[in-house]
Design a protein around this motif. Sequence first.
Motif, PDB file in Angstrom:
ATOM      1  N   THR A 157       9.177   3.242  -5.998  1.00  0.00           N
ATOM      2  CA  THR A 157       9.249   1.798  -5.792  1.00  0.00           C
ATOM      3  C   THR A 157       7.903   1.304  -5.252  1.00  0.00           C
ATOM      4  OG1 THR A 157      10.102   2.079  -3.548  1.00  0.00           O
ATOM      5  CG2 THR A 157      11.731   1.813  -5.303  1.00  0.00           C
ATOM      6  N   ILE A 158       7.712   0.017  -5.323  1.00  0.00           N
ATOM      7  CA  ILE A 158       6.508  -0.615  -4.802  1.00  0.00           C
ATOM      8  C   ILE A 158       6.732  -0.948  -3.334  1.00  0.00           C
ATOM      9  CG2 ILE A 158       4.998  -2.626  -5.020  1.00  0.00           C
ATOM     10  CD1 ILE A 158       6.027  -2.825  -7.931  1.00  0.00           C
ATOM     11  N   GLU A 159       5.705  -0.712  -2.511  1.00  0.00           N
ATOM     12  CA  GLU A 159       5.808  -1.091  -1.098  1.00  0.00           C
ATOM     13  C   GLU A 159       6.047  -2.596  -1.023  1.00  0.00           C
ATOM     14  OE1 GLU A 159       3.140  -1.099   2.990  1.00  0.00           O
ATOM     15  OE2 GLU A 159       2.471   0.086   1.285  1.00  0.00           O
ATOM     16  N   PRO A 160       7.100  -3.038  -0.322  1.00  0.00           N
ATOM     17  CA  PRO A 160       7.416  -4.470  -0.269  1.00  0.00           C
ATOM     18  C   PRO A 160       6.274  -5.291   0.335  1.00  0.00           C
ATOM     19  CG  PRO A 160       9.176  -3.157   0.689  1.00  0.00           C
ATOM     20  CD  PRO A 160       8.026  -2.232   0.441  1.00  0.00           C
ATOM     21  N   LEU A 161       6.134  -6.529  -0.142  1.00  0.00           N
ATOM     22  CA  LEU A 161       5.085  -7.416   0.350  1.00  0.00           C
ATOM     23  C   LEU A 161       5.289  -7.745   1.818  1.00  0.00           C
ATOM     24  CD1 LEU A 161       2.603  -9.154  -0.122  1.00  0.00           C
ATOM     25  CD2 LEU A 161       4.113 -10.985  -0.902  1.00  0.00           C
ATOM     26  N   GLY A 162       6.503  -8.074   2.207  1.00  0.00           N
ATOM     27  CA  GLY A 162       6.745  -8.458   3.595  1.00  0.00           C
ATOM     28  C   GLY A 162       6.007  -9.739   3.922  1.00  0.00           C
ATOM     29  N   SER A 163       5.610  -9.905   5.175  1.00  0.00           N
ATOM     30  CA  SER A 163       4.867 -11.106   5.552  1.00  0.00           C
ATOM     31  C   SER A 163       3.403 -10.749   5.755  1.00  0.00           C
ATOM     32  CB  SER A 163       5.446 -11.724   6.827  1.00  0.00           C
ATOM     33  OG  SER A 163       5.376 -10.801   7.881  1.00  0.00           O
ATOM     34  N   LEU A 164       2.550 -11.698   5.446  1.00  0.00           N
ATOM     35  CA  LEU A 164       1.109 -11.514   5.596  1.00  0.00           C
ATOM     36  C   LEU A 164       0.594 -12.436   6.692  1.00  0.00           C
ATOM     37  CD1 LEU A 164       0.029 -11.524   1.853  1.00  0.00           C
ATOM     38  CD2 LEU A 164      -0.057  -9.588   3.405  1.00  0.00           C
ATOM     39  N   PRO A 165      -0.359 -11.957   7.481  1.00  0.00           N
ATOM     40  CA  PRO A 165      -0.966 -12.845   8.464  1.00  0.00           C
ATOM     41  C   PRO A 165      -1.777 -13.943   7.766  1.00  0.00           C
ATOM     42  CG  PRO A 165      -1.877 -10.613   8.627  1.00  0.00           C
ATOM     43  CD  PRO A 165      -0.869 -10.612   7.540  1.00  0.00           C
ATOM     44  N   PRO A 166      -2.033 -15.057   8.440  1.00  0.00           N
ATOM     45  CA  PRO A 166      -2.864 -16.102   7.839  1.00  0.00           C
ATOM     46  C   PRO A 166      -4.227 -15.540   7.434  1.00  0.00           C
ATOM     47  CG  PRO A 166      -1.886 -16.871   9.884  1.00  0.00           C
ATOM     48  CD  PRO A 166      -1.587 -15.399   9.775  1.00  0.00           C
ATOM     49  N   SER A 167      -4.820 -16.122   6.416  1.00  0.00           N
ATOM     50  CA  SER A 167      -6.145 -15.733   5.908  1.00  0.00           C
ATOM     51  C   SER A 167      -6.192 -14.284   5.446  1.00  0.00           C
ATOM     52  CB  SER A 167      -7.223 -15.983   6.963  1.00  0.00           C
ATOM     53  OG  SER A 167      -7.273 -17.353   7.277  1.00  0.00           O
ATOM     54  N   SER A 168      -5.117 -13.832   4.793  1.00  0.00           N
ATOM     55  CA  SER A 168      -5.112 -12.476   4.256  1.00  0.00           C
ATOM     56  C   SER A 168      -4.396 -12.461   2.916  1.00  0.00           C
ATOM     57  CB  SER A 168      -4.458 -11.497   5.227  1.00  0.00           C
ATOM     58  OG  SER A 168      -3.094 -11.792   5.357  1.00  0.00           O
ATOM     59  N   ALA A 169      -4.596 -11.393   2.174  1.00  0.00           N
ATOM     60  CA  ALA A 169      -3.947 -11.211   0.870  1.00  0.00           C
ATOM     61  C   ALA A 169      -3.604  -9.740   0.718  1.00  0.00           C
ATOM     62  CB  ALA A 169      -4.890 -11.655  -0.249  1.00  0.00           C
ATOM     63  N   ALA A 170      -2.614  -9.448  -0.099  1.00  0.00           N
ATOM     64  CA  ALA A 170      -2.257  -8.063  -0.411  1.00  0.00           C
ATOM     65  C   ALA A 170      -2.854  -7.699  -1.759  1.00  0.00           C
ATOM     66  CB  ALA A 170      -0.743  -7.890  -0.427  1.00  0.00           C
ATOM     67  N   LEU A 171      -3.450  -6.521  -1.845  1.00  0.00           N
ATOM     68  CA  LEU A 171      -4.041  -6.015  -3.075  1.00  0.00           C
ATOM     69  C   LEU A 171      -3.301  -4.738  -3.452  1.00  0.00           C
ATOM     70  CD1 LEU A 171      -6.359  -5.931  -5.220  1.00  0.00           C
ATOM     71  CD2 LEU A 171      -7.629  -4.567  -3.561  1.00  0.00           C
ATOM     72  N   TYR A 172      -2.758  -4.690  -4.663  1.00  0.00           N
ATOM     73  CA  TYR A 172      -2.082  -3.496  -5.159  1.00  0.00           C
ATOM     74  C   TYR A 172      -2.982  -2.864  -6.221  1.00  0.00           C
ATOM     75  CZ  TYR A 172       2.141  -5.036  -2.772  1.00  0.00           C
ATOM     76  OH  TYR A 172       3.056  -5.402  -1.809  1.00  0.00           O
ATOM     77  N   THR A 173      -3.322  -1.578  -6.048  1.00  0.00           N
ATOM     78  CA  THR A 173      -4.271  -0.897  -6.922  1.00  0.00           C
ATOM     79  C   THR A 173      -3.594   0.246  -7.678  1.00  0.00           C
ATOM     80  OG1 THR A 173      -6.039  -1.363  -5.356  1.00  0.00           O
ATOM     81  CG2 THR A 173      -6.469   0.348  -6.984  1.00  0.00           C
ATOM     82  N   THR A 174      -3.847   0.297  -8.990  1.00  0.00           N
ATOM     83  CA  THR A 174      -3.442   1.412  -9.834  1.00  0.00           C
ATOM     84  C   THR A 174      -4.709   1.958 -10.474  1.00  0.00           C
ATOM     85  OG1 THR A 174      -1.277   0.443 -10.275  1.00  0.00           O
ATOM     86  CG2 THR A 174      -2.076   2.080 -11.860  1.00  0.00           C
ATOM     87  N   SER A 175      -4.872   3.284 -10.472  1.00  0.00           N
ATOM     88  CA  SER A 175      -6.112   3.858 -11.001  1.00  0.00           C
ATOM     89  C   SER A 175      -5.853   5.202 -11.669  1.00  0.00           C
ATOM     90  CB  SER A 175      -7.120   4.042  -9.866  1.00  0.00           C
ATOM     91  OG  SER A 175      -6.676   5.063  -8.998  1.00  0.00           O
ATOM     92  N   LEU A 176      -6.827   5.623 -12.461  1.00  0.00           N
ATOM     93  CA  LEU A 176      -6.744   6.942 -13.093  1.00  0.00           C
ATOM     94  C   LEU A 176      -6.819   8.054 -12.056  1.00  0.00           C
ATOM     95  CD1 LEU A 176      -9.015   6.430 -16.238  1.00  0.00           C
ATOM     96  CD2 LEU A 176      -6.522   6.671 -16.170  1.00  0.00           C
ATOM     97  N   SER A 177      -7.386   7.765 -10.891  1.00  0.00           N
ATOM     98  CA  SER A 177      -7.514   8.788  -9.856  1.00  0.00           C
ATOM     99  C   SER A 177      -6.210   9.026  -9.097  1.00  0.00           C
ATOM    100  CB  SER A 177      -8.633   8.419  -8.877  1.00  0.00           C
ATOM    101  OG  SER A 177      -8.308   7.222  -8.192  1.00  0.00           O
ATOM    102  N   GLY A 178      -5.145   8.315  -9.446  1.00  0.00           N
ATOM    103  CA  GLY A 178      -3.847   8.618  -8.858  1.00  0.00           C
ATOM    104  C   GLY A 178      -3.196   7.508  -8.054  1.00  0.00           C
ATOM    105  N   HIS A 179      -3.861   6.395  -7.844  1.00  0.00           N
ATOM    106  CA  HIS A 179      -3.217   5.294  -7.122  1.00  0.00           C
ATOM    107  C   HIS A 179      -2.156   4.667  -8.023  1.00  0.00           C
ATOM    108  CE1 HIS A 179      -6.088   5.535  -3.910  1.00  0.00           C
ATOM    109  NE2 HIS A 179      -7.102   5.352  -4.733  1.00  0.00           N
ATOM    110  N   ARG A 180      -0.976   4.464  -7.500  1.00  0.00           N
ATOM    111  CA  ARG A 180       0.123   3.831  -8.242  1.00  0.00           C
ATOM    112  C   ARG A 180       0.607   2.651  -7.423  1.00  0.00           C
ATOM    113  NH1 ARG A 180       4.402   1.687  -9.412  1.00  0.00           N
ATOM    114  NH2 ARG A 180       5.880   2.261 -11.004  1.00  0.00           N
TER     115      ARG A 180
END
Length: 142
Positions: free
Chosen positions: A29-52
């Motif tokens: 499963t994907i880690e849930p977004l939840g709440s973000l502090p002001p002035s921030s963003a969530a970045l989800y990375t997928t890569s050939l090196s193994g990030h899913r």
Amino acid sequence: IAGGAHVPCSPITLQYGTVCVCNATYCDTIEPLGSLPPSSAALYTTSLSGHRLQRSNLSIQSASMDQSIRPPGAAASADVTIQVSTDVTYQEILGFGGAVTDAVSLNLQKMTAEIRSAFLEAYYGASGAMYSLGRLTMASCD
């Protein structure tokens, strides 16, 4: 498949790349977004090196009338900067989703009801990608 907690990818290397195991008893499963502090963003990375869909939080820094987003620890001269103008609207976002093609439909019909439910949860459910739209093909494929 139990929902709720984040379940990491269990990778399998195949001839054409690496995929995550997803069956009737285990599916990542994907880690849930939840709440973000002001002035921030969530970045989800997928890569050939193994990030899913690996999550990292980014700090948004004001830059004149635009907002720049840089990965943590990236220098001001980083190769990639995403700029979002808050003064101009090009289009309205109605939601996010994906296509359910003929091939997807045929393969889902070959699977158990439990796996079909896991598929729908992974894309449209609260513990999944939380898609809000779906596109179905009619008498053709894209």
